[in-house]
Write an enzyme that holds these catalytic residues in place. Sequence first.
Site: not given
Length: 317
Positions: A296, A102, A151, A231
């Site tokens: 995931h 990830d 998202y 992010y």
Amino acid sequence: MEGIVHRTVQVNGISMHVAEKGEGPSVVLFLHGFPELWYSWRQQILSLSSRGYRCVAPDLRGYGDSDCPRDVTAYTAFHIVGDLVALIDSLGQDQVFVVAHDWGAIVAWNLCLFRPDRVKALVNMSVVYRPRNPLKKPTDIFRAVYGEDYYICRFQAPGVAESDFARRGTASLLKMFLTYRTPAPLIVPKEGFGGSPNTQITLPTWLSEEDIAYFASKFDKSGFTGGLNYYRALDLNWELMAPWTGVQIKVPVKFIIGDQDLTYNSFGAKDYIHSGAFKENVPFLQDVVVMEGVGHFINQEKAPEITEHIFEFIKKF
């Protein structure tokens, strides 16, 4: 978790919490994703340390018991890779094996971009390497393809996701994320993720209430801003990494992904992986494994199988 040693290391101006087990000459450095911790690698640490490897799993900057700067500008690729280079130095190693998932996978790709000399080989999971697009910022691409409700776009405004997460409650939120299995992009409605601390979610066999309690205890302490800042720094990183436009990843790589992973079912990832384009950008890609029926959080969902995949690859070197 018997035998796992916890310590704090001073790296690159921050205090980093590290979990460690094993005495072997070869170090395996594990890098977690969002919303996770070193703890996501607990099964691999125990198994690979018993096979003669020194296993080291930090809480990345912004997570768990490591320092969590509040400012987005403290989360550039250079800060985070700098943390890891300093950690590798502190271990007395010239090179390490890297295993990542990830956001950890993105960090690992950047480590290989900036300092391939420090990586013996890489086992990466869930997030492919995509070279920098010189024409468009990442968030502009996300909005163009999936809209404002994607998202990552929802995570951009400081404080908004944090407030939404707080309404849901830490334990309930972590259950929602860690059990997410929809093989499609994650779209968040304008009212947020919804749910409440009392929302009932049945845990799979690979995830226990005790596991959730551990994760929740750490996120209750640190909050989610550190993880969300990864992010929020995407566009800043795009600006800073212009000199690396077009650069390939030139370390030996094994890539693993689940066919139910949202990342396998977004942005044309399947075609990118299987058409040969991925291999063009990662020329020393030696193996791609697509695990059927797996979501995931692959390193936790299929922990024994992932451990074997790691071992079978790194033992070659």
